[in-house]
Write a protein that holds these residues in place. Structure first.
Motif, PDB file in Angstrom:
ATOM      1  N   TRP A  31      27.046 -10.270  14.976  1.00 53.79           N
ATOM      2  CA  TRP A  31      26.500 -11.565  14.777  1.00 53.79           C
ATOM      3  C   TRP A  31      25.622 -11.730  15.657  1.00 53.79           C
ATOM      4  CZ3 TRP A  31      27.504 -11.248  10.305  1.00 53.79           C
ATOM      5  CH2 TRP A  31      28.477 -11.154   9.617  1.00 53.79           C
ATOM      6  N   VAL A  32      25.650 -11.469  17.061  1.00 54.93           N
ATOM      7  CA  VAL A  32      24.800 -11.682  18.234  1.00 54.93           C
ATOM      8  C   VAL A  32      23.365 -11.316  17.903  1.00 54.93           C
ATOM      9  CG1 VAL A  32      24.249 -11.600  20.598  1.00 54.93           C
ATOM     10  CG2 VAL A  32      26.667 -12.125  19.824  1.00 54.93           C
ATOM     11  N   ILE A  74      17.355 -14.510  14.187  1.00 56.53           N
ATOM     12  CA  ILE A  74      17.000 -15.376  13.510  1.00 56.53           C
ATOM     13  C   ILE A  74      16.259 -16.466  14.267  1.00 56.53           C
ATOM     14  CG2 ILE A  74      17.891 -17.435  12.569  1.00 56.53           C
ATOM     15  CD1 ILE A  74      20.328 -15.875  11.130  1.00 56.53           C
ATOM     16  N   HIS A  75      16.725 -16.751  15.653  1.00 49.47           N
ATOM     17  CA  HIS A  75      16.149 -17.299  16.413  1.00 49.47           C
ATOM     18  C   HIS A  75      14.634 -17.080  16.824  1.00 49.47           C
ATOM     19  CE1 HIS A  75      15.767 -20.250  19.827  1.00 49.47           C
ATOM     20  NE2 HIS A  75      15.700 -19.424  20.736  1.00 49.47           N
ATOM     21  N   TRP A 132      11.499 -19.342  16.273  1.00 48.84           N
ATOM     22  CA  TRP A 132      10.756 -19.778  17.124  1.00 48.84           C
ATOM     23  C   TRP A 132       9.298 -19.128  17.327  1.00 48.84           C
ATOM     24  CZ3 TRP A 132      11.620 -24.397  19.353  1.00 48.84           C
ATOM     25  CH2 TRP A 132      12.923 -25.132  19.112  1.00 48.84           C
ATOM     26  N   ASN A 133       9.241 -17.884  16.937  1.00 53.62           N
ATOM     27  CA  ASN A 133       7.955 -17.320  17.027  1.00 53.62           C
ATOM     28  C   ASN A 133       7.078 -17.658  15.754  1.00 53.62           C
ATOM     29  OD1 ASN A 133       8.558 -15.597  19.257  1.00 53.62           O
ATOM     30  ND2 ASN A 133       9.207 -14.157  18.342  1.00 53.62           N
ATOM     31  N   SER A 134       7.599 -18.176  14.874  1.00 51.55           N
ATOM     32  CA  SER A 134       6.655 -18.581  13.609  1.00 51.55           C
ATOM     33  C   SER A 134       6.488 -19.820  13.690  1.00 51.55           C
ATOM     34  CB  SER A 134       7.553 -18.467  12.149  1.00 51.55           C
ATOM     35  OG  SER A 134       8.758 -19.104  12.331  1.00 51.55           O
ATOM     36  N   ALA A 141      20.052 -18.372   6.525  1.00 54.39           N
ATOM     37  CA  ALA A 141      20.564 -17.342   6.977  1.00 54.39           C
ATOM     38  C   ALA A 141      21.690 -17.845   7.828  1.00 54.39           C
ATOM     39  CB  ALA A 141      19.794 -16.307   7.538  1.00 54.39           C
ATOM     40  N   LEU A 142      21.155 -18.626   8.884  1.00 55.57           N
ATOM     41  CA  LEU A 142      22.063 -18.931  10.014  1.00 55.57           C
ATOM     42  C   LEU A 142      23.302 -19.772   9.384  1.00 55.57           C
ATOM     43  CD1 LEU A 142      22.333 -18.674  13.153  1.00 55.57           C
ATOM     44  CD2 LEU A 142      21.044 -20.909  13.334  1.00 55.57           C
ATOM     45  N   THR A 143      22.920 -20.765   8.593  1.00 55.68           N
ATOM     46  CA  THR A 143      23.852 -21.470   7.765  1.00 55.68           C
ATOM     47  C   THR A 143      25.134 -20.699   7.001  1.00 55.68           C
ATOM     48  OG1 THR A 143      22.633 -23.314   7.747  1.00 55.68           O
ATOM     49  CG2 THR A 143      24.344 -23.274   6.132  1.00 55.68           C
TER      50      THR A 143
END
Length: 169
Positions: free
Chosen positions: A28-29, A35-36, A40-42, A76-78
């Motif tokens: 999960w981490v 995802i993070h 942030w990169n995009s 995905a995070l949701t």
């Protein structure tokens, strides 16, 4: 979601997943971190520059979260968050590193919100209360976008912004 199901969907064995991530908490981490980094990169300018008025800043906050929740990363995070235990304290017990990763993402939200509201002469307690309310309110509207029950989400978002501005002003 079970670990075996994840491994099966990935067409690998659970042993392979364990080798790469240690356990489900490590997986999960890794998911949250990926995802993070993608989000942030995009979008290096994830938070817009300061707008001149309170209303424009509130609109920018709402729009930023609204738009993020409609990205692949936001969905995905949701999905990950909804597959975990409902209580934050239960996540911390079962998946302590995952809880810490979510807390780091929450810090991103706090810093972004504070950045957008910086320089306005607003009551700090009310600003804190709004900062706590907005993610849940916007996620609720986003959920309506997914299930399609609310007839006019643009009106709902504008009304949320009206209410926040009235509270802060």
């Amino acid at each position: 979601m079970s670990a075996n199901r994840i491994a099966k969907d990935a067409e690998v064995t659970w042993g392979t997943v364990q080798h790469q991530f240690g356990d489900l908490d490590g997986l999960w981490v890794a998911v949250i971190t990926e995802i993070h980094s993608r989000s942030w990169n995009s979008s290096p300018d994830a938070w817009p520059a300061h707008a001149p008025t309170l209303r424009e800043r509130v609109d920018a906050v709402i729009d930023s979260v609204w738009n993020y929740l409609d990205t692949t990363e936001g969905r995905a995070l949701t999905a990950l968050r909804t597959s975990l235990p409902a209580r934050r304290s239960d996540i911390a017990v079962e998946y302590p590193r995952t809880a810490a990763a979510f807390a780091a993402r929450e810090l991103d939200w706090i810093q972004g919100f504070d950045f957008l509201m910086d320089g306005l002469d607003l009551d700090p307690d009310t600003l804190y209360r709004v900062r706590c309310l907005l993610p849940a309110a916007i996620r609720g509207l986003s959920n309506e976008r997914e299930i399609g029950f609310t007839s006019d989400l643009d009106i709902a978002r504008a009304t949320l912004a009206d209410a926040v501005v009235a509270l802060l002003a």
